[in-house]
Design a protein around this motif. Structure first.
Motif, PDB file in Angstrom:
ATOM      1  N   ASP B 363      41.084  32.293  40.205  1.00  0.00           N
ATOM      2  CA  ASP B 363      42.549  32.330  40.241  1.00  0.00           C
ATOM      3  C   ASP B 363      43.099  32.926  41.532  1.00  0.00           C
ATOM      4  OD1 ASP B 363      42.756  31.129  37.731  1.00  0.00           O
ATOM      5  OD2 ASP B 363      42.444  33.040  36.736  1.00  0.00           O
ATOM      6  N   VAL B 364      42.348  32.797  42.607  1.00  0.00           N
ATOM      7  CA  VAL B 364      42.852  33.132  43.937  1.00  0.00           C
ATOM      8  C   VAL B 364      42.689  31.887  44.817  1.00  0.00           C
ATOM      9  CG1 VAL B 364      42.695  34.716  45.910  1.00  0.00           C
ATOM     10  CG2 VAL B 364      42.211  35.565  43.617  1.00  0.00           C
ATOM     11  N   PRO B 365      43.469  30.825  44.517  1.00  0.00           N
ATOM     12  CA  PRO B 365      43.331  29.587  45.282  1.00  0.00           C
ATOM     13  C   PRO B 365      43.964  29.717  46.661  1.00  0.00           C
ATOM     14  CG  PRO B 365      45.146  29.378  43.752  1.00  0.00           C
ATOM     15  CD  PRO B 365      44.536  30.741  43.493  1.00  0.00           C
ATOM     16  N   VAL B 366      43.545  28.864  47.572  1.00  0.00           N
ATOM     17  CA  VAL B 366      44.144  28.790  48.910  1.00  0.00           C
ATOM     18  C   VAL B 366      44.823  27.426  49.023  1.00  0.00           C
ATOM     19  CG1 VAL B 366      43.671  28.728  51.371  1.00  0.00           C
ATOM     20  CG2 VAL B 366      42.419  30.328  49.905  1.00  0.00           C
ATOM     21  N   PRO B 367      46.156  27.365  48.982  1.00  0.00           N
ATOM     22  CA  PRO B 367      46.836  26.063  49.031  1.00  0.00           C
ATOM     23  C   PRO B 367      46.635  25.380  50.387  1.00  0.00           C
ATOM     24  CG  PRO B 367      48.324  27.828  48.324  1.00  0.00           C
ATOM     25  CD  PRO B 367      47.085  28.483  48.832  1.00  0.00           C
ATOM     26  N   LEU B 368      46.553  24.056  50.342  1.00  0.00           N
ATOM     27  CA  LEU B 368      46.489  23.249  51.563  1.00  0.00           C
ATOM     28  C   LEU B 368      47.875  22.681  51.855  1.00  0.00           C
ATOM     29  CD1 LEU B 368      43.120  21.288  51.144  1.00  0.00           C
ATOM     30  CD2 LEU B 368      43.551  23.534  52.140  1.00  0.00           C
ATOM     31  N   THR B 369      48.157  22.512  53.101  1.00  0.00           N
ATOM     32  CA  THR B 369      49.492  22.044  53.501  1.00  0.00           C
ATOM     33  C   THR B 369      49.833  20.704  52.866  1.00  0.00           C
ATOM     34  OG1 THR B 369      49.037  23.145  55.597  1.00  0.00           O
ATOM     35  CG2 THR B 369      50.964  21.716  55.525  1.00  0.00           C
ATOM     36  N   LYS B 370      48.844  19.827  52.795  1.00  0.00           N
ATOM     37  CA  LYS B 370      49.120  18.483  52.268  1.00  0.00           C
ATOM     38  C   LYS B 370      48.953  18.395  50.754  1.00  0.00           C
ATOM     39  CE  LYS B 370      47.763  16.013  56.518  1.00  0.00           C
ATOM     40  NZ  LYS B 370      46.763  15.082  57.103  1.00  0.00           N
ATOM     41  N   GLY B 371      48.686  19.503  50.091  1.00  0.00           N
ATOM     42  CA  GLY B 371      48.549  19.481  48.635  1.00  0.00           C
ATOM     43  C   GLY B 371      47.146  19.834  48.190  1.00  0.00           C
ATOM     44  N   GLY B 372      47.058  20.325  46.968  1.00  0.00           N
ATOM     45  CA  GLY B 372      45.763  20.773  46.464  1.00  0.00           C
ATOM     46  C   GLY B 372      45.389  22.119  47.058  1.00  0.00           C
TER      47      GLY B 372
ATOM     48  N   HIS C 122      42.785  41.170  34.388  1.00  0.00           N
ATOM     49  CA  HIS C 122      42.608  39.992  35.241  1.00  0.00           C
ATOM     50  C   HIS C 122      43.793  39.842  36.199  1.00  0.00           C
ATOM     51  CE1 HIS C 122      41.275  36.087  36.558  1.00  0.00           C
ATOM     52  NE2 HIS C 122      42.438  35.570  36.244  1.00  0.00           N
ATOM     53  N   ASP C 123      45.022  40.073  35.710  1.00  0.00           N
ATOM     54  CA  ASP C 123      46.197  39.965  36.583  1.00  0.00           C
ATOM     55  C   ASP C 123      46.101  40.929  37.756  1.00  0.00           C
ATOM     56  OD1 ASP C 123      47.290  38.019  35.065  1.00  0.00           O
ATOM     57  OD2 ASP C 123      48.906  39.230  34.222  1.00  0.00           O
ATOM     58  N   GLU C 124      45.680  42.147  37.495  1.00  0.00           N
ATOM     59  CA  GLU C 124      45.560  43.116  38.585  1.00  0.00           C
ATOM     60  C   GLU C 124      44.467  42.697  39.567  1.00  0.00           C
ATOM     61  OE1 GLU C 124      46.712  47.481  36.944  1.00  0.00           O
ATOM     62  OE2 GLU C 124      45.162  46.460  35.776  1.00  0.00           O
ATOM     63  N   HIS C 125      43.368  42.168  39.029  1.00  0.00           N
ATOM     64  CA  HIS C 125      42.307  41.706  39.928  1.00  0.00           C
ATOM     65  C   HIS C 125      42.827  40.621  40.868  1.00  0.00           C
ATOM     66  CE1 HIS C 125      38.767  43.947  38.906  1.00  0.00           C
ATOM     67  NE2 HIS C 125      38.979  43.784  37.626  1.00  0.00           N
ATOM     68  N   VAL C 126      43.618  39.681  40.315  1.00  0.00           N
ATOM     69  CA  VAL C 126      44.161  38.621  41.162  1.00  0.00           C
ATOM     70  C   VAL C 126      45.138  39.216  42.178  1.00  0.00           C
ATOM     71  CG1 VAL C 126      45.643  36.574  41.151  1.00  0.00           C
ATOM     72  CG2 VAL C 126      43.778  36.797  39.473  1.00  0.00           C
ATOM     73  N   ARG C 127      46.009  40.118  41.705  1.00  0.00           N
ATOM     74  CA  ARG C 127      47.066  40.653  42.578  1.00  0.00           C
ATOM     75  C   ARG C 127      46.491  41.403  43.781  1.00  0.00           C
ATOM     76  NH1 ARG C 127      50.202  44.479  39.325  1.00  0.00           N
ATOM     77  NH2 ARG C 127      50.377  42.627  38.036  1.00  0.00           N
ATOM     78  N   TRP C 128      45.393  42.138  43.564  1.00  0.00           N
ATOM     79  CA  TRP C 128      44.873  43.010  44.620  1.00  0.00           C
ATOM     80  C   TRP C 128      43.599  42.480  45.259  1.00  0.00           C
ATOM     81  CZ3 TRP C 128      48.921  45.700  45.459  1.00  0.00           C
ATOM     82  CH2 TRP C 128      49.706  46.202  44.426  1.00  0.00           C
ATOM     83  N   ALA C 129      43.297  41.191  45.036  1.00  0.00           N
ATOM     84  CA  ALA C 129      42.000  40.650  45.488  1.00  0.00           C
ATOM     85  C   ALA C 129      41.809  40.758  46.999  1.00  0.00           C
ATOM     86  CB  ALA C 129      41.865  39.188  45.044  1.00  0.00           C
TER      87      ALA C 129
END
Lengths: 472, 472, 472
Positions: B363-372, C122-129
């Motif tokens: 749940d720490v995704p990195v968004p791409l400029t063109k989507g996804g 889990h929320d805190e883990h995401v927030r401070w990752a």
């Protein structure tokens, strides 16, 4: 060495052992009993028939040791009773033979800890965290009353928080009294508390007693005293059979632990589901051994998941005038833990054949046409008459007075199936509100309310949590 | 002892072993090969280079044993073919050398069990519980067709519920026929079912067969018979190369298991994601060994996560006229399992340098400029031309005909990146509806529908689940 | 053998050992010290007093070894300082005695990895990752400043992703500078980075350095250089005591690991919750040893969960003019790890008795009348004056200047309880916005912002993430 001796006694020749275990499979054949090793630490799975036999052997060792102790005590202390306290939800050995050795059985009732350890949903765990689930102690009371041939004690009852569960909350005020009365309602002759005084040192120092570590009375002391006063005003009662009986078979717990076929298939959980289903209909329940030979006292008999039906029980079923419901997975194995041919359940009075089975992963329910679902397990059966079907057209319940249930029903499906069976058996049902249970003991009817609030039902208002009794 | 011998043969001197493994670190230097111990049970982490070498050694033992068996059989049974059945998703040894030893390879296809064991989301597990995921068997078919240099059999195919997965549901009606035709569509010469008759005893008694334990035909029998009738009406076909190829390298599975750097970084999962991405665009895929020296048949070549690119493959990439996509983590290690200097991917024809890498928690995704998004893993790379960037401004896809992808794309990002690559490579894509897949085999096009309902696409209505074929 | 020797030295006679451990329980009595075995691999739970003593013994071995090394170094290198780098959140030995041996202590600060390993939601883990939790490094700075009697270094600070956490993300730009300034704000004399250059081989090849493996400067190099420039413009400062102190006692970590009584009861987590509660009120905190004998510098003292209060600390509490908050679980055990009689907390100046305790399962909160909840743990206490109660009527906070808190408060409840204590102690609080923290060091006030965006508070706009300092 003892296991080899037990196998030699049981099978007589290596050839007969090979035949019974199916050792021709995977080149497992043995030339002598000396070639038997313990059925573990194998490269891949050990033979399930061997593993099941090892559990039978273990259980026979426990029974023999118990018999030896009983013999010694009786020789040296003639005229005294001999008992032993058993545990809740414990299936490592067959308790029925010990019930025959002992004068009566007793057991240790820890409702909160047992509730925490049972595979309930998270919501149920939260709901019952401070009271225990309403069927947790009763299931064991009824089981041990059966094992004790009608007699049992509660040797240890939880008087407050204990020290061994994952979490150890304080029971809600009134629960010690409620649990005690419930035990009496189920036929306990004695309810004893563990422990008298909380020991301030060593392993169990966080295990509550009737007294605090400083010898001041803990709240449970007053609740126990209240029960004692109430009890002194009550007459003795004789136990009467319940209208419904369910078989509980330790060997089936071993069978399905040996070969669950689905990760969450657990025999105790299955039996508990049927027991809870009966209790939610307001019924009192007797629990029978797998070799019960006389069912004439019961209008309805259940035998879910009994891996191998005994000959006495099969004969009793044939003679039974009431309704009986078998399945799922009943009589699915031979005594040698093989699939029987002809296919199960192979009951002469029942036109039903289970052709294949499947375990169901989480969240893959099978809806039934009349409502509710099969979960965990279902079977492809054929036969007649078909009483219920699944939404995808498989027979779900087959038979007339003797019925076969081809799956593990959820609460809604089970309520309907049991209600129908009760109606056909001439048993009146009374669907309980959440938390309320009813138990008949001789001339008395006990209403036991596990909910946090008073519940009004059938003209009574039962305090919550609390207990109420009336002459029936 | 054998490991020491293998190391002595590989490195010649302790000094060269020390150099290769970086043993100067943490005072791990060895004075002789006799000082080598197995790379486990160390106080803290064992040297990853040593662990990787132990996997290489293990794999070489398997290949040598297979070669010995082939030699014996060929000496004593001249003129017979030799094969061996391999498993799905199994990476303990390098399968490519065994493909060279054997006349052809075969494998054991258990689509439901493999789907359960694969790290899909819970929703995907529920969706595909009774049919298998549409790419699970095909990935292995394409892999083993590659390992078998164009030839493979399915030695065992699941004809019903098995006994070894966590849960063992009955496949939906029609799946046995579907899986069989799918195997043929991917080039299988034979599909054999395990087993003929369900054995009622021993370990595998709950493993379905074409016949039930009582020798009555099970549903799979009829589905197999139907395929046999259909097959007899079909001509033989020659395999034709797919337009797209992907490298699969067992040593990379070992490398990233040795040093995942992020708990959920798994090489097979990465390759499966790319394979699924190609298949959702309607493409047929060939799978190549890591030392593939000729890429001229393919318009698009993928090599995600290959830890160390082989010299033949690097040469082939230079000569390749099509589009190739490397990364993430491609060529990130030397053959000695060190970070190469100059930094990766160090391809002469590609202006791209990976300066640092990071694993991404759930749940720490990195968004791409063109989507996804990038999930699980991304890299800080520099180079030109930059084709895509992340929303925080890092290059995400760099290069021209040879491209480097600096992260693990989710389905949406991967669909766009692969579509763009196909467009540039002159490959027509056709985005598949949920559950539908397409596979070309010689003159035939197969439409295979894993959905529960019929799917209409490209002018065809494919029954669900079911299969349809047409001349292309 | 050494453990037996330690026990003989500690207890002198087997009788005194038996008495201290409560060995009369479960027939554990020993006739000689030679009968002592290691307190593990027992049939059921080993005696908790024995397990606690084994931890004490282990810790004494570490301290003796450290003393031996210090003695050798001082004998052979007179005039040099001796230090050792300790770890974060590490409780296997008591660090306070080592602080006395060493000239000063140092520690290894890995904020991202520690945040991942801490039991946040889990929320805190995401927030401070990508930044670390704002109190993770500071807690350890303040702890080690205490252990070092006012002096400490950061021997290793994370300059980028490391190789050992479950996931290893790249810190957000600016975090290396932020963490460095934060260390200085908490009194660090030196911040050193691990490592100078990323080693491209062996176990730590994925551990970032100030330089990349190819010796090019990594982003952390520039951030460190920036701090160096900023630092050269700053005067030296003297440390000043904080207004608030909290006790940290390694032996209590052992006590509650030995007997948690609730699965999620963890001493470090408890202390961290109180520390975070203080910091969210904008306070600087000192951390004291369990035998702190002088509290006169502090207006407010906290000692949550200290299993056994030391005599010096009890005496200091009696002499203390400020507010002190004990509990939950403070002074709940004797030095022999038994429940004391009279019951805890047994402080002469505090009218409070804890009669029973309970651990609370997940999602079974106990609401407080004034808002917020107890989680994990609460106690049935009686005494006066009652300052707060639970919604079900139990005293929640008892006392006047010395107070006992009878449960584990959630963030909302703790914020109110600490604010009230500060008001009564004459301490001004300043509730911090999300991500912002404040730390006073001599004449300077540091504002440290872990949020991704600038935060305006108290007339300052602090870049996000970033740091700002001002003369106070």
């Amino acid at each position: 060495t003892a296991f080899r001796r037990w196998l030699r006694h049981t099978y007589q020749t290596p050839e007969q052992l090979n035949e019974a275990w199916g050792n021709v499979f995977w080149s497992m054949e043995l030339r002598s009993f000396d070639e038997v090793s313990l059925p573990h630490l194998t490269v891949t799975e050990a033979n399930p028939a061997a593993r099941l036999d090892f559990r039978r052997f273990q259980s026979s060792q426990v029974a023999a040791y118990d018999q030896m102790q009983c013999d010694i005590i009786r020789a040296h202390s003639p005229g005294r009773f001999v008992t032993h306290n058993m545990m809740g939800f414990f299936t490592k050995y067959d308790h029925w033979p010990l019930g025959e050795n002992l004068d009566f059985v007793s057991w240790d009732s820890y409702p909160l800890g047992f509730t925490e350890q049972f595979p309930f949903s998270h919501d149920e765990h939260v709901r019952w965290a401070l009271t225990a689930h309403p069927d947790i102690a009763p299931f064991n009371h009824d089981l041990y009353r059966g094992v004790g041939e009608g007699r049992f004690w509660v040797m240890e009852q939880q008087p407050g928080p204990v020290n061994w569960a994952p979490w150890n909350p304080i029971p809600k005020p009134g629960m010690v009294r409620l649990w005690t009365w419930e035990a009496f309602a189920h036929g306990a002759e004695v309810v004893s508390y563990f422990r008298w005084r909380q020991a301030p040192f060593a392993q169990e120092q966080q295990h509550a007693g009737l007294l605090r570590p400083d010898s001041v009375a803990a709240p449970a002391y007053d609740e126990a005293a209240e029960v004692a006063r109430e009890l002194s005003a009550m007459p003795d009662v004789e136990a009467t059979p319940a209208p419904v009986a369910m078989v509980f078979d330790y060997a089936s717990a071993w069978a399905w632990a040996t070969q669950p076929q689905g990760r969450d298939f657990d025999y105790f959980r299955l039996c508990f589901a049927f027991y809870r289903g009966l209790r939610r209909l307001g019924l009192s329940v007797d629990i029978l051994p797998p070799d019960a030979a006389d069912l004439s006292a019961y209008k309805l008999v259940l035998a879910p998941g009994v891996a191998t039906l005994s000959d006495p029980f099969k004969t009793a079923l044939l003679a039974h005038k009431g309704i009986a419901v078998l399945g799922p997975r009943t009589n699915a194995k031979t005594a040698d833990f093989a699939i029987p041919v002809p296919l199960p359940p192979a009951m002469p009075s029942l036109d039903c054949t289970v052709m294949r089975v499947e375990s169901l992963p989480p969240d893959v329910p099978v809806p039934l046409t009349k409502g509710g679902n099969f979960l965990h397990w279902r079977e492809k059966a054929e036969g007649a008459p078909v009483r219920e079907t699944t939404a995808d057209g498989w027979p779900a319940l087959i038979g007339d007075r003797l019925r076969y249930l081809a799956g593990w029903p959820d609460e809604a499906a089970l309520a309907r199936i049991l209600t129908d069976a009760c109606t056909d058996a001439g048993i009146t049902t009374d669907t309980m509100p959440e938390g309320l249970r009813c138990r008949d003991a001789g001339p008395w009817r006990f209403w036991i309310n596990y909910a946090a609030h008073p519940v009004t039902h059938a003209g009574h208002t039962v305090p919550g949590p609390g207990v109420l009794w009336e002459q029936r």
